[in-house]
Write a protein that holds these residues in place. Sequence first.
Motif, mmCIF file in Angstrom:
data_model
loop_
_atom_site.group_PDB
_atom_site.id
_atom_site.type_symbol
_atom_site.label_atom_id
_atom_site.label_comp_id
_atom_site.label_asym_id
_atom_site.label_seq_id
_atom_site.Cartn_x
_atom_site.Cartn_y
_atom_site.Cartn_z
ATOM 1 N N TYR A 68 9.169 4.014 -4.070
ATOM 2 C CA TYR A 68 7.934 4.396 -4.220
ATOM 3 C C TYR A 68 7.540 4.617 -5.920
ATOM 4 C CZ TYR A 68 7.519 5.063 0.569
ATOM 5 O OH TYR A 68 7.408 5.032 2.096
ATOM 6 N N ILE A 69 6.630 4.012 -6.243
ATOM 7 C CA ILE A 69 5.984 4.174 -7.662
ATOM 8 C C ILE A 69 5.274 5.265 -7.844
ATOM 9 C CG2 ILE A 69 4.702 2.968 -9.587
ATOM 10 C CD1 ILE A 69 5.110 0.233 -8.307
ATOM 11 N N ASN A 70 5.628 6.319 -8.918
ATOM 12 C CA ASN A 70 4.911 7.363 -9.018
ATOM 13 C C ASN A 70 3.355 7.098 -9.130
ATOM 14 O OD1 ASN A 70 3.622 9.576 -10.147
ATOM 15 N ND2 ASN A 70 5.531 10.194 -11.206
ATOM 16 N N PRO A 71 2.446 7.962 -8.129
ATOM 17 C CA PRO A 71 1.167 7.589 -8.326
ATOM 18 C C PRO A 71 0.464 7.949 -9.246
ATOM 19 C CG PRO A 71 1.779 9.285 -6.604
ATOM 20 C CD PRO A 71 3.012 8.747 -7.426
ATOM 21 N N TYR A 114 0.853 -1.083 -0.194
ATOM 22 C CA TYR A 114 0.016 0.035 0.176
ATOM 23 C C TYR A 114 0.883 1.246 -0.029
ATOM 24 C CZ TYR A 114 -4.193 -2.547 0.431
ATOM 25 O OH TYR A 114 -5.358 -3.428 0.210
ATOM 26 N N GLU A 115 0.414 2.290 -0.535
ATOM 27 C CA GLU A 115 1.038 3.735 -0.974
ATOM 28 C C GLU A 115 2.105 3.450 -1.868
ATOM 29 O OE1 GLU A 115 -0.449 2.973 2.166
ATOM 30 O OE2 GLU A 115 -1.861 4.498 1.239
ATOM 31 N N ASN A 116 2.036 2.188 -2.783
ATOM 32 C CA ASN A 116 3.172 2.001 -3.440
ATOM 33 C C ASN A 116 4.607 1.792 -3.199
ATOM 34 O OD1 ASN A 116 1.026 2.606 -5.448
ATOM 35 N ND2 ASN A 116 1.803 4.388 -6.565
ATOM 36 N N LYS A 117 4.678 1.373 -2.291
ATOM 37 C CA LYS A 117 6.157 1.051 -1.577
ATOM 38 C C LYS A 117 6.648 -0.282 -1.634
ATOM 39 C CE LYS A 117 7.959 1.510 2.982
ATOM 40 N NZ LYS A 117 7.714 1.701 4.649
ATOM 41 N N ILE A 118 7.946 -0.086 -2.432
ATOM 42 C CA ILE A 118 8.499 -1.525 -2.436
ATOM 43 C C ILE A 118 9.993 -1.631 -1.723
ATOM 44 C CG2 ILE A 118 9.880 -2.598 -4.100
ATOM 45 C CD1 ILE A 118 7.630 -0.071 -5.481
ATOM 46 N N GLU A 119 9.891 -2.645 -0.741
ATOM 47 C CA GLU A 119 10.923 -2.811 0.174
ATOM 48 C C GLU A 119 11.983 -3.469 -0.276
ATOM 49 O OE1 GLU A 119 8.382 -3.458 3.788
ATOM 50 O OE2 GLU A 119 8.703 -1.543 4.189
#
Length: 125
Positions: A72-75, A22-27
């Motif tokens: 983060y991916i551009n929304p 959620y919120e385009n987060k990549i960890e």
Amino acid sequence: LARALSPTACKVIMLFRAVCKYENKIEHTTKQISKILGISRQSIYRAIKELLEKGIILEFKDEADSRRNVYYINPESQWKGKIVNSLEIKAAFDEKGMFSEFKASQNENQIDLIDAIQEIKGEEF
């Protein structure tokens, strides 16, 4: 978008879209990305650099471990999560000067979701 990116960058962004939280987060770490895609870490670094330069993703240091990066991916490209939380991510892209430069390629049949929502609500995001 695929025409503007290298094949490796396309693979990386497709993986990012598949695994984002959620919120385009990549960890995921570059080591994990490399292992999943079967591509060298050096190629992954180049692809991430390309995605950063084109404003498709943003990179931040992980709050828990400053040696790691969080992406983060551009929304404007996609959004996963509550629409109200997209404002914070959009502000981060604006701050880096990337949000206004990036616009997903569209054809006549596609509708810009953000513009449609603004028209319906009659307010600015």
